[in-house]
Design an enzyme around this catalytic site. Sequence first.
Site, mmCIF file in Angstrom:
data_model
loop_
_atom_site.group_PDB
_atom_site.id
_atom_site.type_symbol
_atom_site.label_atom_id
_atom_site.label_comp_id
_atom_site.label_asym_id
_atom_site.label_seq_id
_atom_site.Cartn_x
_atom_site.Cartn_y
_atom_site.Cartn_z
ATOM 1 N N THR A 11 0.721 -1.168 0.102
ATOM 2 C CA THR A 11 -0.146 0.040 -0.006
ATOM 3 C C THR A 11 0.870 1.388 -0.053
ATOM 4 O OG1 THR A 11 -0.131 -0.028 2.508
ATOM 5 C CG2 THR A 11 -2.018 -1.122 1.264
ATOM 6 N N ALA A 42 3.012 2.561 2.313
ATOM 7 C CA ALA A 42 2.496 2.929 3.840
ATOM 8 C C ALA A 42 3.717 4.177 4.259
ATOM 9 C CB ALA A 42 2.538 1.816 4.766
ATOM 10 N N GLU A 74 -1.084 -3.115 -4.203
ATOM 11 C CA GLU A 74 -2.442 -3.605 -3.476
ATOM 12 C C GLU A 74 -2.992 -5.036 -3.795
ATOM 13 O OE1 GLU A 74 -5.376 -0.436 -3.185
ATOM 14 O OE2 GLU A 74 -3.734 1.074 -3.016
ATOM 15 N N THR A 87 -2.950 -6.707 -6.661
ATOM 16 C CA THR A 87 -3.215 -7.213 -7.788
ATOM 17 C C THR A 87 -2.419 -7.744 -8.537
ATOM 18 O OG1 THR A 87 -2.448 -4.812 -8.571
ATOM 19 C CG2 THR A 87 -4.720 -4.929 -7.623
ATOM 20 N N LEU A 88 -1.119 -7.925 -8.138
ATOM 21 C CA LEU A 88 -0.087 -8.615 -8.972
ATOM 22 C C LEU A 88 0.657 -9.661 -8.390
ATOM 23 C CD1 LEU A 88 1.717 -5.316 -10.197
ATOM 24 C CD2 LEU A 88 -0.039 -6.693 -11.326
ATOM 25 N N VAL A 120 1.873 -11.921 -4.404
ATOM 26 C CA VAL A 120 1.898 -11.789 -2.788
ATOM 27 C C VAL A 120 3.460 -11.445 -2.534
ATOM 28 C CG1 VAL A 120 1.796 -13.047 -0.606
ATOM 29 C CG2 VAL A 120 0.385 -13.632 -2.645
ATOM 30 N N TYR A 163 -4.868 15.019 7.577
ATOM 31 C CA TYR A 163 -5.530 13.630 8.062
ATOM 32 C C TYR A 163 -6.775 14.179 8.733
ATOM 33 C CZ TYR A 163 -5.721 8.730 9.635
ATOM 34 O OH TYR A 163 -5.867 7.489 9.772
#
Length: 546
Positions: free
Chosen positions: A204, A206, A256, A258-259, A261, A466
């Site tokens: 993600t 992060a 995310e 989609t490709l 692990v 935020y």
Amino acid sequence: MRRQEVIKWNGWGYSDSRFFFNKKDQAEFTGKRYRLSGMIIPGLKDWLESTFGGSLQHKTPAPILNTSALQPPILNEAFVEELKPTGILFSLDPEDRVFRSHGHCLHEIFALREGKIGRIPDVVVWPNCHNDVVKIVELACKHNVCLIPYGGGTSVSNALECPPEETRSIVSLDTSQMLNESGYCTGHEPDSMEFSSLGGWVATRASGMKKNIYGNIEDLVIHIKMVTPRGVIEKSCQGPRMSTGPDIHHFIMGSEGTLGVVTEVTMKIRPIPEYQKYGSVVFPNFEQGVACLREIAKQRCAPASIRLMDNEQFKFGHALKPQVSSIFTSFLDGLKKFYITKFKGFDPNRLCVATLLFEGDREKVLQHEKQVYDIAAKFGGLAAGEDNGQRGYMLTFVIAYLRDLGMDYSVIGESFETSVPWDRVLDISRNVKARIIQECKEKGVQFPPLCTCRVTQTYDAGACLYFYFAYNYRGLSDPIHVYEEVEHAAREEILANGGSLSHHHGVGKLRKEWMRDTISNVGLGMLKSVKDYVDPKNIFGNRNLL
């Protein structure tokens, strides 16, 4: 022990940790895991009632999980039969499957509390190592099974939701058995660090609260190994830098799930810092606080973490103050408040607070601290003590538990973030709050919503903002639909004012409608080309990003 015996299936955090109102209508926090645990919080009831028009008389507790109402699993028998001899642990248990069917978006948790459980994974698998993942991906490709990687389950971008239109068997690939602990620190500390995973941080892109010293995830990663339907992708060496075309790590970071692990990550580590010191500064208003943070960023002397709360968030934090243990402490707090509001003339309805965390070599920390407080003084800032700073960071980990309490009393809320250039910080903060208030009014929300904002990460060129947003939904027939419309409008306002689609929460399915505008048609085409090559059968079919 199974994770759902330790962590809630339909709320945030540990099962033994929660806010509740006791028989005297005083708020308490249960468990033994946090500094706030076991304490009375006398101001929370009044804050909840005055801020949201809430009442302790209107309680709607969460239901118990009814597994008999769940859809039976769609099993790919050939996949399961070939999985058995590998020795890889797997489960068809309804509780295991529900637990991994969601992240922590408001609509996901609200639906669970209402007993509305949609499509969930059909099988959960727990690989122990890279080779286990290779085997699972090979079997998924062979039998056309959909895989959804699951790390810590803390996603707030709808990334873990099983696509309802998916007709194949969905397998949740839980990587929690692959985590190792070590005696060093990475310095990467997202607010969700108790529950989130290293693979999830990579997937993600992060950011953590101490990024000023240690960097974001992209600054910390040296080497990644990822299993895809095409095979394993990794660099040939772990050199600190390579000039070998576009960096393939940047296809992996932010992908995310989609490709493939992420199975192995080599990260920079450092010895645990010798000295740590908290601090806080009170400013007369948000504008001067932002100007101070910008100057600190300009001089490149930001502490490990510096976070500026607006006035609404300051009051919110004050409402979470535990019962004072002694008359002397109470007297000191009163004296401090009197000094700031009377002697210095700070308006209690405008002042804001920055919390600070310094760490490193003791002598350097003390020098650094003086430098930061000297800059703060030039912008009207007053040192407000270590306790306030430490409490501010402690609240980082318990604040997420408040949403569950709110939902018990018809209050729903969520957070969302963006990154902005310095010259847009004040505009976006003001305009997004105004837009939320306007949208809530137009959509029939009876009580004014809570909108608060804090500056959480600073850079040379800008900062992360935020937002927290919550309201009392009594009287609304579809509170989640209203919430989603308001949040959608808030995101449109952010983009119109020059903010980013996301600073660190990612895109998932929640924000993918804006991806084309964010990275252009050609950019989107590039991502699709990578997806089509790496995963032509859409084995990693969570449908995030694209």
